[in-house]
Write an enzyme that holds these catalytic residues in place. Structure first.
Site, PDB file in Angstrom:
ATOM      1  N   CYS A 165      -1.259  -5.650  14.838  1.00  0.00           N
ATOM      2  CA  CYS A 165      -1.215  -4.188  14.638  1.00  0.00           C
ATOM      3  C   CYS A 165      -1.553  -3.417  15.906  1.00  0.00           C
ATOM      4  O   CYS A 165      -1.296  -2.212  15.975  1.00  0.00           O
ATOM      5  CB  CYS A 165      -2.161  -3.779  13.521  1.00  0.00           C
TER       6      CYS A 165
HETATM    7  N1  COA Z   1      -3.535  -3.406  -8.970  1.00  0.00           N
HETATM    8  C1  COA Z   1      -4.635  -3.373  -9.745  1.00  0.00           C
HETATM    9  N2  COA Z   1      -5.790  -3.968  -9.434  1.00  0.00           N
HETATM   10  C2  COA Z   1      -5.851  -4.632  -8.262  1.00  0.00           C
HETATM   11  C3  COA Z   1      -4.732  -4.711  -7.396  1.00  0.00           C
HETATM   12  C4  COA Z   1      -3.550  -4.071  -7.790  1.00  0.00           C
HETATM   13  N3  COA Z   1      -2.448  -4.095  -7.028  1.00  0.00           N
HETATM   14  N4  COA Z   1      -5.087  -5.417  -6.305  1.00  0.00           N
HETATM   15  C5  COA Z   1      -6.367  -5.796  -6.475  1.00  0.00           C
HETATM   16  N5  COA Z   1      -6.827  -5.317  -7.667  1.00  0.00           N
HETATM   17  C6  COA Z   1      -8.165  -5.515  -8.244  1.00  0.00           C
HETATM   18  C7  COA Z   1      -8.835  -6.765  -7.700  1.00  0.00           C
HETATM   19  O1  COA Z   1      -8.459  -7.897  -8.462  1.00  0.00           O
HETATM   20  C8  COA Z   1     -10.301  -6.425  -7.858  1.00  0.00           C
HETATM   21  O2  COA Z   1     -10.685  -6.632  -9.190  1.00  0.00           O
HETATM   22  P1  COA Z   1     -12.164  -7.181  -9.542  1.00  0.00           P
HETATM   23  O3  COA Z   1     -13.099  -6.135  -9.022  1.00  0.00           O
HETATM   24  O4  COA Z   1     -12.117  -7.304 -11.011  1.00  0.00           O
HETATM   25  O5  COA Z   1     -12.283  -8.485  -8.811  1.00  0.00           O
HETATM   26  C9  COA Z   1     -10.342  -4.916  -7.577  1.00  0.00           C
HETATM   27  O6  COA Z   1      -9.017  -4.432  -7.820  1.00  0.00           O
HETATM   28  C10 COA Z   1     -10.752  -4.576  -6.161  1.00  0.00           C
HETATM   29  O7  COA Z   1      -9.969  -5.377  -5.253  1.00  0.00           O
HETATM   30  P2  COA Z   1     -10.231  -5.418  -3.687  1.00  0.00           P
HETATM   31  O8  COA Z   1      -9.261  -6.372  -3.058  1.00  0.00           O
HETATM   32  O9  COA Z   1     -11.688  -5.650  -3.442  1.00  0.00           O
HETATM   33  O10 COA Z   1      -9.819  -3.927  -3.314  1.00  0.00           O
HETATM   34  P3  COA Z   1     -10.217  -3.039  -2.074  1.00  0.00           P
HETATM   35  O11 COA Z   1     -10.906  -1.847  -2.590  1.00  0.00           O
HETATM   36  O12 COA Z   1     -10.877  -3.830  -0.989  1.00  0.00           O
HETATM   37  O13 COA Z   1      -8.796  -2.572  -1.534  1.00  0.00           O
HETATM   38  C11 COA Z   1      -7.312  -3.095   0.286  1.00  0.00           C
HETATM   39  C12 COA Z   1      -7.843  -3.511  -1.058  1.00  0.00           C
HETATM   40  C13 COA Z   1      -6.422  -4.184   0.853  1.00  0.00           C
HETATM   41  C14 COA Z   1      -6.503  -1.827   0.127  1.00  0.00           C
HETATM   42  C15 COA Z   1      -8.489  -2.823   1.258  1.00  0.00           C
HETATM   43  O14 COA Z   1      -9.393  -3.916   1.241  1.00  0.00           O
HETATM   44  C16 COA Z   1      -8.077  -2.588   2.703  1.00  0.00           C
HETATM   45  O15 COA Z   1      -7.280  -1.725   2.988  1.00  0.00           O
HETATM   46  N6  COA Z   1      -8.696  -3.337   3.622  1.00  0.00           N
HETATM   47  C17 COA Z   1      -8.448  -3.203   5.065  1.00  0.00           C
HETATM   48  C18 COA Z   1      -7.077  -3.634   5.324  1.00  0.00           C
HETATM   49  C19 COA Z   1      -6.671  -3.595   6.763  1.00  0.00           C
HETATM   50  O16 COA Z   1      -6.986  -2.718   7.517  1.00  0.00           O
HETATM   51  N7  COA Z   1      -5.944  -4.585   7.122  1.00  0.00           N
HETATM   52  C20 COA Z   1      -5.342  -4.647   8.361  1.00  0.00           C
HETATM   53  C21 COA Z   1      -3.976  -5.088   8.098  1.00  0.00           C
HETATM   54  S1  COA Z   1      -3.043  -4.937   9.499  1.00  0.00           S
END
Ligand code: COA
Length: 372
Positions: free
Chosen positions: A156
């Site tokens: 990225c």
């Molecule tokens: N729909 C519904 N629920 C979902 C889901 C979806 N598409 N995806 C995950 N969930 C659920 C999970 O199973 C979890 O459930 P639980 O609490 O019962 O275990 C809950 O939602 C939270 O999931 P989590 O993965 O912890 O979500 P988050 O708040 O961390 O958000 C991201 C996920 C990826 C958006 C976030 O972590 C993020 O943006 N991180 C940084 C990413 C980044 O900068 N990456 C660089 C890439 S270049």
């Protein structure tokens, strides 16, 4: 040493857009299909049922509302769930080169240049369609550019690392006019069947023209300084390489696509980026009050809100830290350049801003610019 200026930027946006609602309908149809086909194994607890996704979750967790893709039908087909991007013949332009040309055309027009004026092409992207010959050399030929060209991949952060490379060469005099291009076909590297990340990415290409300051013809941004940093982490990883298997064998090759531990990325990258920008500003003698705009990497709205607040010491005013991720999703290296390209025209001479990208590696790159 020569001064360096950004004299043009361009964005290629694919014609197909997928809303969160459309994406979730397709994902849930896939999940139902998978669960039906595997009902026996799920009942026997040999495999887990695929849970439904939710558009509300996607918006709340990421800030993403839509994403552009090169192929919509393949992604939304519950029996397929990946884009139909046929391999090109060796005598046809590659997919990355094609989308790069659109972005380059726009960036060169803004700079008042043609491809023949360019003597360095850097194709800086996370996702490359082939190992070699370099995509950048193909783009160089299509542009009718001189000099030399090469590919680079810092995930990225590829765009800002590419800008630093080009700026350093222009400063030193080995290059006079460079174009840094970021064609990102993220849709081909995303597992659209993984609920945790199926909503994250979109496709796009951006291009940035850099010249000697003395050559800048019209409105431009002086590149005051650049800074790059890296620190190894496995929390964002894609093992695709010479071990790659065909799509038919992909079921058990999940790590050949984008993988991340999103929570850890959040926790570890935020302090790294905030202190990187703060240190860069201190060394440049820039106080928070001097900063007119922050064009950040576009992965997650909460992340950007946090960084903006940390850097400015207060909540950013509307427009001070523009996001485009609601429309484009995460477009890897291109995100901060889309934000810069679409939200920089209104700055006045002397206004200072920072382009900053961050991601896998970990990596972080910042470019301090001043409106010329
Ligand atoms: N729909 C519904 N629920 C979902 C889901 C979806 N598409 N995806 C995950 N969930 C659920 C999970 O199973 C979890 O459930 P639980 O609490 O019962 O275990 C809950 O939602 C939270 O999931 P989590 O993965 O912890 O979500 P988050 O708040 O961390 O958000 C991201 C996920 C990826 C958006 C976030 O972590 C993020 O943006 N991180 C940084 C990413 C980044 O900068 N990456 C660089 C890439 S270049």
């Amino acid at each position: 040493m020569f001064d360096v200026a950004i004299t043009g930027t361009g964005v290629f946006t694919p014609e197909h857009v997928i809303s969160n609602d459309e994406l979730v309908v397709a994902f849930n149809a896939y999940a139902d299909r998978f669960n039906d086909q595997n009902a026996g194994a799920i009942a026997a607890e040999q495999i887990k049922a695929v849970p439904h996704s939710s558009a509300d979750f996607i918006l709340a967790a990421s800030g993403i509302e839509n994403r552009f893709v090169l192929d919509k039908d393949g992604v939304l087909d519950p029996a397929r769930m990946f884009p139909a991007l046929p391999a090109r013949n060796d005598d046809e332009p590659g997919q990355m080169a094609e989308m790069a040309m659109d972005a380059c055309g726009k960036a060169l027009a803004q700079a008042g240049l043609t491809g023949a004026d360019v003597d360095l092409v850097i194709c800086a992207a996370s996702n490359h369609e082939r190992a070699y010959p370099a995509i950048a050399v193909e783009i160089q030929q299509l542009l009718g550019a001189g000099g030399f060209a090469f590919d680079m991949n810092v995930a990225c952060s590829s765009a800002t690392f590419g800008i630093q490379s080009a700026a350093d060469m222009i400063r030193a005099g080995s290059v006079r006019t460079a174009i840094v291009v970021n064609p990102e076909i993220c849709s081909a590297h995303l597992e659209w069947r993984d609920r945790d990340c199926h909503f994250i990415f979109g496709d796009v290409a951006t291009a940035t023209v850099l010249q000697r300051g003395e050559d800048a013809k019209a409105a431009h941004f002086k590149v005051r300084s650049t800074r790059c940093a890296t620190q190894f982490s496995n929390n964002i990883r894609n093992n695709n390489g010479y071990l790659r298997k065909t799509r038919d064998q992909m079921e058990d090759r999940r790590d050949m696509q984008f993988m991340q531990n999103g929570r850890k990325v959040f926790k570890e990258v935020l302090p790294m980026v905030s202190s990187h920008i703060a240190d860069h500003m201190t060394d440049e003698g820039i106080a928070a009050g001097d900063l007119k705009r922050l064009w950040l990497h576009q992965a997650n709205k909460t992340m950007n809100d946090y960084i903006g607040k940390k850097v400015l010491g207060r909540d950013p005013e509307p427009g001070e830290q523009p996001n485009i991720l609601q429309d484009y999703a995460n477009t890897s290296s291109a995100g901060s350049i889309i934000a810069f390209s679409k939200h920089s025209d209104d700055l006045a001479s002397g206004d200072i801003g920072i382009i900053c990208s961050f991601g896998a590696g970990y990596s972080v790159g910042s470019v301090v610019v001043e409106r010329g």
